[in-house]
Design a protein around this motif. Sequence first.
Motif, short mmCIF file in Angstrom:
data_model
loop_
_atom_site.label_atom_id
_atom_site.label_comp_id
_atom_site.label_asym_id
_atom_site.label_seq_id
_atom_site.Cartn_x
_atom_site.Cartn_y
_atom_site.Cartn_z
N LYS A 1216 42.34 19.34 44.54
CA LYS A 1216 42.33 20.04 45.72
C LYS A 1216 41.49 19.32 46.68
N LEU A 1217 40.48 18.61 46.34
CA LEU A 1217 39.85 17.68 47.23
C LEU A 1217 40.60 16.30 47.54
N LEU A 1218 41.44 16.07 46.31
CA LEU A 1218 42.14 14.69 46.54
C LEU A 1218 43.26 14.83 47.66
N ILE A 1219 43.86 15.99 47.41
CA ILE A 1219 45.10 16.46 48.20
C ILE A 1219 44.45 16.64 49.76
N ARG A 1220 43.51 17.34 50.05
CA ARG A 1220 42.96 17.48 51.18
C ARG A 1220 42.70 15.89 51.94
N ASP A 1221 42.18 14.92 51.04
CA ASP A 1221 41.92 13.92 51.63
C ASP A 1221 43.26 12.99 51.86
N VAL A 1222 44.13 13.23 51.30
CA VAL A 1222 45.34 12.53 51.75
C VAL A 1222 46.05 13.36 52.97
N ILE A 1223 45.74 14.41 53.01
CA ILE A 1223 46.18 15.10 54.39
C ILE A 1223 45.51 14.81 55.40
N ASN A 1224 44.17 14.73 55.17
CA ASN A 1224 43.12 14.21 56.18
C ASN A 1224 43.62 12.74 56.81
N ARG A 1225 44.36 11.78 56.09
CA ARG A 1225 44.52 10.49 56.48
C ARG A 1225 46.14 10.51 56.85
N ARG A 1226 46.87 11.33 56.34
CA ARG A 1226 48.48 11.15 56.73
C ARG A 1226 48.67 12.18 57.77
N CYS A 1227 48.29 13.28 57.85
CA CYS A 1227 48.73 14.62 58.55
C CYS A 1227 47.82 15.03 59.51
N ALA A 1228 46.76 15.36 59.38
CA ALA A 1228 45.79 15.76 60.40
C ALA A 1228 45.61 14.96 61.69
N PRO A 1229 45.73 13.66 61.60
CA PRO A 1229 45.57 13.08 62.93
C PRO A 1229 46.81 13.33 63.84
N TYR A 1230 47.87 13.79 63.43
CA TYR A 1230 48.96 13.96 64.15
C TYR A 1230 49.41 15.38 64.39
N ASP A 1231 49.49 15.98 65.47
CA ASP A 1231 49.48 17.37 65.95
C ASP A 1231 51.06 17.83 65.39
N PHE A 1232 51.87 16.83 65.43
CA PHE A 1232 53.45 17.46 65.00
C PHE A 1232 53.80 17.50 63.41
N ILE A 1233 52.56 17.02 62.86
CA ILE A 1233 52.30 17.57 61.21
C ILE A 1233 51.28 18.50 60.98
N GLY A 1234 50.18 17.84 61.11
CA GLY A 1234 48.91 18.78 61.19
C GLY A 1234 49.04 19.31 59.66
N PRO A 1235 47.69 19.99 59.24
CA PRO A 1235 47.56 20.32 58.13
C PRO A 1235 48.13 21.78 57.59
N PRO A 1236 48.46 22.00 56.40
CA PRO A 1236 49.14 23.34 56.07
C PRO A 1236 48.28 24.48 56.02
N SER A 1237 48.81 25.64 55.86
CA SER A 1237 48.00 26.99 56.05
C SER A 1237 46.78 26.64 55.14
N LYS A 1238 47.11 26.37 53.82
CA LYS A 1238 45.73 26.29 52.87
C LYS A 1238 45.89 25.31 51.98
N VAL A 1239 45.10 24.69 51.58
CA VAL A 1239 44.97 23.79 50.31
C VAL A 1239 43.99 24.13 49.65
N THR A 1240 44.30 24.69 48.55
CA THR A 1240 43.05 25.67 47.77
C THR A 1240 43.59 25.47 46.17
N THR A 1241 42.83 26.13 45.38
CA THR A 1241 43.03 26.34 43.81
C THR A 1241 43.84 27.55 43.79
N VAL A 1242 44.60 27.70 42.72
CA VAL A 1242 45.33 28.88 42.24
C VAL A 1242 44.33 30.05 41.97
#
Length: 1459
Positions: A1216-1242
């Motif tokens: 979970k933390l690794l995916i969040r880190d990847v999203i922080n670097r690849r998605c979050a800085p760009y508003d047209f992508i942004g983070p998903p609704s949730k990144v969490t555990t089952v």
Amino acid sequence: MTKVYGTGAYDFKRHHVAEYPVGDKPVEAKPGAALPSSITLSEIQRDQLTMIAAANWSKAGDAAQHKKPFDAELVKKIYQTELSVKEGQRKTVPLQRVMILEVSQYLENYLFPNFDPETATFEHVMSMILMVNEKFRENVAAWVCFYDRKDAFKGFLGRVLRLKSERELSIAEKTNYLIFMINAFQSLEDEIVSDTVLRLASFQSWHSLSYGRFQMELGFNSDLIKKWRRMIKREAAKNGESFNPSTTLEVQFLRNLIEEFLEILDSKVLPPNHGINGVDQILDANRIEHVDDACVLYCERFIEFLIDLLSQLPTRRCLRPLVADVAVVPKCHLSALYRHEKGKLFTQLVDLLQFYEGFEINDHLGEQLKDDEVLQSHYNRVQSFQLLAFKKIPKLQELALANIGSIDNRNDLSKKLSVLSPEELKDLVCSKKFDLFRLESTYEIREDIQEAVPHLLACINNEGETAFRGWSRMAVPIKEFKISEIKQPNIGEVKPAAVTAEITFSISSYRAQVRSEWNALKEHDVLFLLSIRPSFEPLSAEEAAKASVPQRLGLQYVRGCEIIEVRDEEGTLMNDFTGKIKRDEWKPPKGELRTLTVALDTAQYYMDVSNTAAKGAEDVYGTFNILMRRKPKENNFKAILESIRDLMNEYCIVPDWLHKTFLGYGNPSAAQWTNMPDLLRTVDFKDTFLDADHLKECFSDDQVFFVSPDGTENMDPRPPFRIRLPKTIKSSTNALPGRKKAKISSMSDVPIEDSDSEKEKVVVEAYTPPDPGPYPQDQPRQNSVRFTPTQVGAILSGIQPGLTMVVGPPGTGKTDTAVQILNVLYHNCPSQRTLIITHSNQALNDLFEKIMQRDVPARYLLRLGQGEQELATDLDFSRQGRVNAMLVRRLELLSEVERLARSLKLPEDVGYTCETAGYFWLLHVYSRWEQFLAACNENKSKQSFVKDRFPFKEFFSNTPKPVFTGESFEKDMRAAKGCFRHLKTMFQELEECRAFELLKSTADRANYLMTKQAKIVAMTCTHAALKRKDFLQLGFKYDNLLMEESAQILEIETFIPMLLQRQEDGYARLKRCILIGDHHQLPPVVKNMAFQKYSHMDQSLFTRFVRLGIPYIELNAQGRARPSIAQLYNWRYRELGDLPCVKEDAIFNRANSGFSFEYQLVDVPDYHDRGESAPSPWFYQNEGEAEYIVSVYIYMRLLGYPANKISILTTYNGQKLLIRDVINRRCAPYDFIGPPSKVTTVDKFQGQQNDFILLSLVRTRFVGHLRDVRRLIVAMSRARLGLYVFCRRSLFEQCYELQPTFQLLLQRPDRLALNFHETTQHTERHVEESGPVHLVSSVDEMLNVYQELYKVKFSQYTASSSELVPSLDALGEQTSQQMLASGHNPMDADIPVSADGAPDDTLHGSNSELDKKLDVLADDQKVDSSIENQSNGAIEMETNLDDASVAPESNSDQVKMEE
């Protein structure tokens, strides 16, 4: 496909799953040799056992072809070389060898299919025993593979019982045999097991009792004598008069086991001179070199076995006399092991066994024993002993004539018996939940301290004082601590009556999110004061490994405290809920310093001060330098422990109708509504049925007869309907017994009558509801849900008295069913009050918001607890909010009264108070109405009479439509009654407001609202436990309890909400208990493994009731997911089908744009030559799956999928933390992508859903805790439209427990199938059409796919306009060849977006700035998967997000799951 009809023990026992750490050097495994603690996947694949499995039974991959025939000698060889324990080598079976065999499906594919009860060898039976034990240890379905050959399984159990007579077992084999019996007795809910093992602890086992014990037991209960004689007659008729039952295996089995245990305890654990008989020689019992560890393990497991039997009611009643007869507990107390250093666990287990043996309950009636009954029972036993001494032993005349008080303790009795010689003495002899919850709370607090303190980086500064170089989210350094008040002790006590202290700390070093958490501290929160003093020199690695936890942390003292009040830097009171500060006067806290006034533990304070005074010890309270808090959901232990303690001191706390069911006695369906008195014979279902056909569908097994209110047949029935239940309803049932399979799909899951018998007649009255009033707000809000027959059965059961249990599979409308039960119950029993309990605030808010949409007045609804702030409504349903609403409503109603008075030409001062308005109603309003009715009775023939003579016509002149038409007397009279009903309701509300007029304080008004006014009160189980004492003091009352998510709530937290009110004349007021949950999904969270293993503390009350066979209703139609996705999990439920909406609605029939399939398993190979990794223990990550999932997410966003419709789930916190880190670097800085609704555990996502789910299973070497089928069900059932599972195919396709799901997943390609012809979110392709398929071969190719799509999109934008950015949908249909051939450079364009992720219409910023951003986004750099690279400043994609700098709460198969 295999269906699981029983719940199975794997649902309830959750053990630590063994892991194989990554090894550096290959190790050659030889037969019979224990593998080293480190083993890799490649070594497992090269292992000889794996090769044998591939040649003989494995069905994975190519190995499924050309299997050798069964060879009994091979089984014998494997057992002797791999599974047996050689004398003197080790005390347990080599775990890793068992795991390799179990993973290869040795039991399912080889041992059991070739098992013959008559010819199977000893090694064959023992191998099956070991495999079953391993399945239990790994918490997977142990008995499922036996369902296809039940007769063979009964033969197997018979062989197990006779196994000890075939040959002598070694101590290790005896231990494994015992573990198997423990597992079998813990699976009594499974019929194929219980039919055999329950005979071992049946009434027949009393044949093995000694004559004296047998006579005594029958003498205590005269009813048993009749039962015993009937049993003897049955045995004689069945087996002949000469049959001696005492010689049968079933009768002697448990006694033989106990005697064998006592022999080992006496002579095998320690040398004989240290045994039970060598009492005088036990002084030397601590000589460690003589202790047999294998025997100690056996003894520990045997005591655990007896504890299990005595703590389960079906086995307790017949076994307890046997345990007492053999004197197991006294002999264990006298054993050398009980006092030995290596016997600490044994000692604790023996003490627990003693507790259960003496449990204060009538074993045969299931009634709680009162204190005087327990005392009288003890006196009766002593008197019986005195009578025996008087008759048989002259030397004990003094003892026989003594009063009981003089021989009531051990020392006095020993003196009296000292006159006997050893031979004569030998002849003469021939609360659980409180402790468990306290220990679990202590364990969790210790875990939190271990997580928080290391991040503070404590050190010794130059002045020799403790300093902190780091920071922790949950712990803050204390600036000042001082004792402010010590009250004098109460009379008769030595400890102070109260000790208060003041603590000052600063939150200046925290960011806003963490500051808000510290600012949210409030009254009654429990905090912890820590004294940290690290060593001057840091510990070396070797020293740290040997040091205890306090030594490693430098932890000196820990003390608890409870907040009294919180103040900011200016001394202003914060977070006050007592009414001292009004809501409109609230101001945000000032400054960065916070001062807490706390209450200390007075008993602990007295002990500390006494210790300082007597021994000159250090003043503990002068050393505190850290203040630690815990998460609110986990920090309710103090209130719960106090509630449990109070309950332990109360008598008869459960309603009589629920008492035996709760304890597991008698008829499991005794508390079901069909067996209850005072049934509602006529039920007004209000808006439950949408039309007459809907009602007929729901009662398809009955003959429905519609009548009018006057009793005549109604040929055109329209809702609402009243149903008159037939008098013979008790012969039917609307619920399934817990262990039976459903045969039909109707309102009742069990047929009411045989198909050829006459149908029951159900009379349905179709009536016309009275006119509610002329204003829009008078119109009732109607239900629009077309309830299924099973849901209607649940509603019918829920509104009747008794216990209702509803199992709600994912998406089956549990909440809608619960809301309709509340709605119908309110209208049928308006004077009764209902309490709603859920596990989470989110579930409670969902339920509450739906209740608000039904025909229940808002003034009768109350939501308690902090989660009320999250309600999606303009109204405030908290206590203070409801009080304010009542006061506002009072003013509105009084102004209406004044308007009514004006219309009647009367003085307006009648609307001054609620009291004067009441007089006005009686004297002027009601009297005029009665006169009007009398006049109408005499002038029914005049059409316009009502219109002309209605006394309140002027008052209702402001209605949206004219009230009267003058065309029909009947219509106008109906309208007049509606107007009068509006007036009556208005004055009724004023009468309810009168109490708020008389009570002046906010607290009194709020308490009145909760205890008298509200009809439906909602809260979480946590709030109920925290406030139970307050509820009792206020006299809180309720008649009905509805509990949602009940399978996720600890049993004690389910029990407490049943007891939030005092008894009335010795009887409990509770009339209905409605439990709604799903025991096939994840259970309550218990972090301590020992409490799961030895006490099943993670078993909910709902699950226990299911195990006891109590009937339940299982909802059988889901409306959440596409039918194809639902097939991935519906095999786990009885007859789970689909609602028409998921088959007919367009959204469920349209394909997912850009994807060939709506669900798919995506095989993720090693990425950069590695699969799973664990930077720290149990912290699993998989970089390849993280990169792949984020790439697919970016691809979906570029196609136009909304971010709030996509959730990313994983099975481990590390991932979970690794995916969040990847999203922080690849998605979050760009508003047209942004983070998903949730990144969490089952685990954390249970109870939630989203349209599209991307799921990472992480593991590549062992399946891990996903083998718990309940976690698989949660994972598969979260998606509505699309589910994409990223995992290692070769690992998960071999897992037997997951076969029903993974067989479906693997019917499709295991490479992600994309459709490049679709480049927007919208498509008209049908879901069953795959279209042109492109299979993505690797993670790197997926990265290229979204980058190329990105380039094509931006090429089109720049080509269309240099200033305006068109919608993404403007691209239209784009082929993959066009995408790849596009020559435009996306770096030349900028795409500003709005907050919701949609493109904006104007350009902002320079192209050069965007170039840099796009370079980073398109960069092929990968994110390092190590935990060290996770930044503390990561963008948080959840409201309650764990701080990345804090060690994760849980990521392991140790079942330390997130709540």
